[in-house]
Write a protein that holds these residues in place. Structure first.
Motif, PDB file in Angstrom:
ATOM      1  N   ARG A  95       0.852  -1.189   0.000  1.00  0.00           N
ATOM      2  CA  ARG A  95       0.000   0.000   0.000  1.00  0.00           C
ATOM      3  C   ARG A  95       0.889   1.240   0.000  1.00  0.00           C
ATOM      4  N   TYR A 121       6.669   0.557  10.868  1.00  0.00           N
ATOM      5  CA  TYR A 121       5.979  -0.109   9.758  1.00  0.00           C
ATOM      6  C   TYR A 121       6.989  -0.483   8.676  1.00  0.00           C
ATOM      7  N   GLN A 131       2.067  -5.788   3.233  1.00  0.00           N
ATOM      8  CA  GLN A 131       0.939  -6.267   4.018  1.00  0.00           C
ATOM      9  C   GLN A 131       0.995  -7.779   4.206  1.00  0.00           C
ATOM     10  N   LEU A 159      -5.923  -8.368   5.807  1.00  0.00           N
ATOM     11  CA  LEU A 159      -4.504  -8.011   5.826  1.00  0.00           C
ATOM     12  C   LEU A 159      -4.272  -6.713   6.586  1.00  0.00           C
ATOM     13  N   GLN A 160      -3.046  -6.547   7.045  1.00  0.00           N
ATOM     14  CA  GLN A 160      -2.659  -5.306   7.691  1.00  0.00           C
ATOM     15  C   GLN A 160      -1.185  -5.047   7.426  1.00  0.00           C
ATOM     16  N   VAL A 161      -0.786  -3.786   7.550  1.00  0.00           N
ATOM     17  CA  VAL A 161       0.619  -3.427   7.371  1.00  0.00           C
ATOM     18  C   VAL A 161       1.423  -4.009   8.525  1.00  0.00           C
TER      19      VAL A 161
END
Length: 581
Positions: A95, A121, A131, A159-161
């Motif tokens: 992203r 991150y 992700q 999903l997530q970072v």
């Protein structure tokens, strides 16, 4: 008309070769770009339909840049623990922001040079954030709400970072305890339920029982032990000694006689302290209506040990093995595995702890009892079974019933931590790789050792701060803490496409999904057609410099040839104009 057509065809050739040179230029300039996928120039004819079959109308050439997105680049080792490459098909999902919203665009890349930003991150050099799925301690995939999910859902909302700073400190609650020890087979067992006759005037080996009042030839009584009932028949001529032998042949009960002249007695003893034995008349009243009076018969020889007796102190243990376990907050608790011999090849055990402040909840674990059960061994001293027994202490039921192989038992704590769920591992059934039962041995100095503890292992740890993190070959982001715990916290997601070469190139060495490429499918690394993750490695550009230089020479010559077409056509037009002059 054909002269102008020839000139236009030459111009189209110049344009096509110019574009091809641009492709070559881009490939060479990105020779060292991580995950870069080269483009190759393809050409097709541009045909103008002729009016007749005796005329030719030139058309030209059309240029088609073709991306080699599916072509694997060379993998290169790197010292970065957060770098990752894909060997095989698929793309990392990235992203443009660390906190993407539902409307933020999804991109795909092979550039795995990930490093944490100031907030922890993980992003690559081009600034795109990778992700994946959050995972539980066993590597199971979790959705955004912490619920179990699978890659088959293809839900990008799961999903997530990847955020390093979200897991700075962690504890590992105990989920498994392994015991390896030897129990002394020569230990004296707890005596089972016992009853002795009081009839006088009997000689154990001469008195015919059928001569006694209330006993006739063929009378029967039953013995029930552990769900199995056996009938015993008294025949003419049977003595007290014969009766004792017939009873002792039944599993779960022993019978002996005393020799005191004419007042001999019969003593009945349950073979296992935790199992009662029930007697009942079947034919006649050989026990209840005769001169042989055994208290409680017809009735039951009650068990002398019940689950929870070790915890309460009613029965003394033969040996205790302490072990430290950890709850979800990382607090340490000492619990004890207490064992007592209940009969031949049969032992009782109880896992107990303290009920002081911060320890076991006394309401759920009266007397500190966590789980009771039995252990049995075969004739070779190897484990035959280990079974849980539910204990009732007052109005509280503690523990579980049935086989404890891979079965969770629970411990409730009073310090605010979550309920501990863990398994007890006493070894493999039929093998001697855990708890065994052999006679007492001697140590190196010749001292008698009745009980030997070989090992006690548990997989928990107290709270510790993060000291390192790295991708693994399975695609997990694994974090190591100061307490020695290594835990997967994220797993990289891989997206696969039916036609990856049809994806749209975008600034930052990323690609967009197109109609021609097909929809993406979420995969775990190495599964269902997705490539494997190679940890601490990067995928280099798939551009071949030698091939590009060769293409450059060919393009240059083709461009020059097209200029000759134009200059020649110009000279022919000049000659045509001179006719008028």
């Amino acid at each position: 008309m054909s002269l102008f057509g020839a000139m236009i065809s030459g111009v189209s050739g110049l344009n096509a070769q110019s574009q091809n040179l641009g492709v070559i230029s881009d490939n060479i300039s990105n020779l060292n770009t991580i995950g870069y996928k080269g483009t190759i120039g393809r050409f097709s004819t541009l045909v103008t339909e002729a009016a007749t079959d005796t005329r030719y109308t030139p058309g030209g050439v059309r240029f088609h840049p073709t991306a080699l997105i599916s072509k694997q680049g060379l993998l290169q080792a790197t010292s970065s623990t957060t770098a990752a490459a894909i060997s095989g098909d698929g793309f990392f999902i990235v992203r443009g922001t660390a906190t993407p919203g539902s409307n933020d665009e999804l991109f795909f890349t092979r550039a795995g040079d990930f490093k944490p930003d100031d907030d922890g991150y993980l992003k690559n050099t081009a600034g795109y954030y990778v992700q994946g799925w959050a995972t539980d301690r066993d590597g199971g995939l979790l959705d955004g709400n912490g619920n179990a999910t699978t890659s088959n859902s293809s839900a990008v909302t799961d999903l997530q970072v990847l955020d390093i700073n979200s897991i700075l400190t962690a504890a590992a609650s105990t989920t498994n305890i392994e015991f390896g020890a030897n129990l002394n087979s020569d230990e004296t067992a707890v005596t089972g339920g016992t009853a002795t006759s009081t009839t006088v005037g009997l000689d154990y080996d001469t008195t015919d029982l059928t001569t006694l009042a209330g006993i006739n030839n063929g009378d029967q009584f039953s013995i029930t032990h552990n769900g199995t009932t056996t009938n015993i028949t008294i025949n003419t001529g049977d003595t007290l000694e014969d009766l004792a032998a017939a009873i002792s042949a039944v599993t779960g009960i022993d019978a002996t006689t005393t020799t005191t002249g004419t007042n001999d007695t019969l003593t009945l003893t349950a073979a296992f302290a935790d199992q009662g034995v029930t007697f009942a008349n079947v034919t006649g009243t050989p026990f209840s209506a005769t001169g042989i009076t055994v208290p409680g018969v017809p009735g039951t020889l009650a068990a002398t040990y019940t689950a929870g007796d070790l915890a309460s102190g009613t029965v003394a243990e033969d040996n205790t093995m302490p072990v430290t376990i950890y709850d979800s907050l990382g607090s340490a608790h000492t619990v004890n595995l207490q064992v007592v011999k209940l009969g031949q090849n049969r032992w009782g055990f109880e896992l107990t702890g303290n009920t002081t402040a911060g320890e076991l909840d006394a309401t759920d674990h009266p007397n500190g009892l966590i789980q009771a059960g039995t252990i049995t061994f075969d004739g070779s001293g190897n484990l035959q079974s280990f079974t849980g027994v539910q204990a009732t202490v007052g109005a509280t039921t503690v523990g579980v019933n049935g086989s404890l192989v891979d079965t969770d038992i629970s411990a409730e704590w009073s310090n605010g931590s979550d309920t501990s769920e863990f398994t007890l591992d006493f070894g493999t059934i039929g093998l001697g790789n855990g708890i065994t039962q052999f006679a007492a041995g001697s140590d190196a100095n010749g001292n008698l050792v009745e009980y030997t503890t070989h090992f006690i292992n548990q997989n928990g740890a107290q709270a510790g701060t993060m000291v390192n993190y790295a991708f693994t070959e399975d695609g997990f982001l694994q974090v190591e803490f100061a307490n020695g715990v290594k835990r997967p916290v994220y797993k990289l997601a891989i997206a696969t496409f039916e036609a990856p070469d049809e994806m749209e190139n975008h600034t930052g060495n990323v690609y967009r999904q197109t109609r021609e490429s097909g929809d993406y499918l979420l995969r775990e690394p190495g599964l269902n057609g997705a490539g494997n993750v190679v940890a601490s490695a990067l995928e280099g550009s798939n551009v071949d410099l030698g091939e590009e230089f060769t293409n450059m020479i060919v393009t240059q010559r083709a461009f020059s040839a097209n200029t000759k077409t134009i200059t020649t056509t110009d000279e022919m037009l000049d000659e045509l104009i001179r006719i008028k002059r």
